[in-house]
Design an enzyme around this catalytic site. Structure first.
Site, mmCIF file in Angstrom:
data_model
loop_
_atom_site.group_PDB
_atom_site.id
_atom_site.type_symbol
_atom_site.label_atom_id
_atom_site.label_comp_id
_atom_site.label_asym_id
_atom_site.label_seq_id
_atom_site.Cartn_x
_atom_site.Cartn_y
_atom_site.Cartn_z
ATOM 1 C CB SER A 172 2.168 5.710 -0.982
ATOM 2 O OG SER A 172 0.780 5.648 -1.260
ATOM 3 C CB THR A 173 1.480 4.507 -5.618
ATOM 4 O OG1 THR A 173 0.310 5.135 -5.112
ATOM 5 C CG2 THR A 173 1.144 3.782 -6.909
ATOM 6 C CG HIS A 198 -0.137 5.349 2.194
ATOM 7 N ND1 HIS A 198 0.175 6.417 1.375
ATOM 8 C CD2 HIS A 198 0.150 5.746 3.452
ATOM 9 C CE1 HIS A 198 0.607 7.423 2.110
ATOM 10 N NE2 HIS A 198 0.608 7.037 3.368
ATOM 11 C CG MET A 291 -0.203 10.204 -5.976
ATOM 12 S SD MET A 291 0.593 10.656 -7.515
ATOM 13 C CE MET A 291 -0.631 11.792 -8.201
ATOM 14 C CG ASP A 294 1.728 10.317 4.799
ATOM 15 O OD1 ASP A 294 1.931 11.111 5.748
ATOM 16 O OD2 ASP A 294 1.439 9.130 4.956
#
Length: 359
Positions: A172-173, A198, A291, A294
């Site tokens: 993600s991030t 993401h 972050m 997930d």
């Protein structure tokens, strides 16, 4: 508690006003200045020392990317890019992430006023993440009740005997740069790779194209129904969950437009669940910077199905959220730095007798 101080840099007076309203409406942050171009921003940074900068791409006097490059070299600080969702814009966004921007927010093409207001929660969260990520002071993870992978597919272990190995990646991030670092070290004969990052719809195709131009392997945005081939990586599109399936002796991709899981579509938990169902011990899982949580439940399912799993270590993460949660859940076999991730995965695959070779 000291509020997060934000400097808004955008050549549009309307965007500056809207972003200021969104930020100032948050209880934990405030706008301490606005600038219409990078030269004005430079003086405000010196005078006011903001915690986070929101930065437009196309501006007068100096391009936002040129400014970002100079800023990260001379005065590194947390930056969230503001980009228009276009093919050209997405390429520019990836360049910004390469230079050190923490994340980006997509400007809506139409009806900017209502569009940005709809993104207010996302904008605020990305500013919080940026402040936390760059200074390694992680905010407590906000966990809300949400759907699990059960909303998309049930657990149904279906391990047809096979020696074909797969690499399953979630991030993600900060993940675009982490994925690039990982994929660039994959040899042309590496096992097939499935990736969920993401990312908004409209950016994933450009991301895949960019990776394809940099890597020894072929990288594409998954379309669903493809046979998963060695030397290929398949990126989840921003509009759908990416799943692994079997068709006879072959591994295949599948897209699913079911409800978001852990607030995300595509979801790492869904991809990992499908790998547990259909690949089991033939899969190697990799969870990278991000972050939230997930992927933690799905990685544990992969582990229980016989997969061998790696997590990125805290020191090399932009945000040590998803790897931390996966480690805490008990689904991780090894924790390694990003620079060592590809080598460790390929070494493990070599020991398993796969097509993967040592770097």
């Amino acid at each position: 508690m000291k509020k997060i101080s934000v400097l808004v840099v955008d050549d549009s007076a309307l965007i500056r006003k809207l972003l200021s309203e969104i930020i100032n409406n948050q209880p934990d942050m405030e706008v301490i200045g606005v600038a219409a171009d990078p030269l004005a921003a430079r003086e405000m940074i010196r005078a006011r020392n903001p915690d986070v900068l929101t930065l437009d791409v196309e501006m007068p006097k100096m391009d936002g990317i040129d400014f970002l490059e100079k800023l990260m070299r001379l005065r590194p600080m947390p930056v969230v890019m503001v980009s228009t969702l276009t093919e050209r814009g997405s390429d520019v966004t990836f360049r910004a992430l390469e230079l050190g921007a923490v994340d980006f927010v997509s400007k809506p093409k139409l009806d900017i006023v209502s569009g940005l207001k709809e993104y207010s929660s996302e904008i605020a969260n990305k500013i919080r993440i940026a402040k936390s990520a760059r200074f390694k002071r992680h905010l407590p993870l906000s966990v809300t009740k949400s759907a699990t992978a059960d909303a998309v597919l049930p657990v149904m272990l279906n391990h047809i005997s096979s020696t074909e190995k797969l690499i399953i990646v979630g991030a993600s991030t900060g993940g675009t740069e982490a994925i690039k670092e990982f994929l660039m070290h994959m040899p042309p004969d590496s096992p097939g790779i499935l990736v969920t990052q993401h990312m908004p719809e409209g950016f994933t195709k450009s991301f895949a194209h960019r990776m394809n131009s940099l890597c020894k392997i072929s990288v594409v945005e998954a379309e669903g129904g493809e046979r998963i081939l060695p030397g290929h990586a398949y990126i989840a599109p921003g509009h759908s969950h990416l799943l692994l399936k079997r068709s006879g002796a072959n591994y295949m991709t599948e897209l699913n437009h079911g409800e978001p899981v852990s607030r995300h579509r595509p979801s790492v938990d869904v991809l990992f669940r499908s790998a547990a169902n259909f690949a089991g011990k033939n899969a190697i899982g990799v969870i990278l910077t991000g972050m939230g949580k997930d992927g933690a439940a799905g990685m544990l399912e992969m582990h229980r199905a016989g997969a061998y799993n790696f997590a990125q270590d805290e020191a090399s993460c932009v945000v040590f959220g998803m790897p931390k949660e996966a480690i805490a859940a008990g689904g991780v076999n090894e924790v390694v730095s990003l620079k060592d991730m590809a080598r460790c995965v390929l070494t493990k695959l070599s020991n398993m007798g796969s097509h993967g070779n040592r770097i």
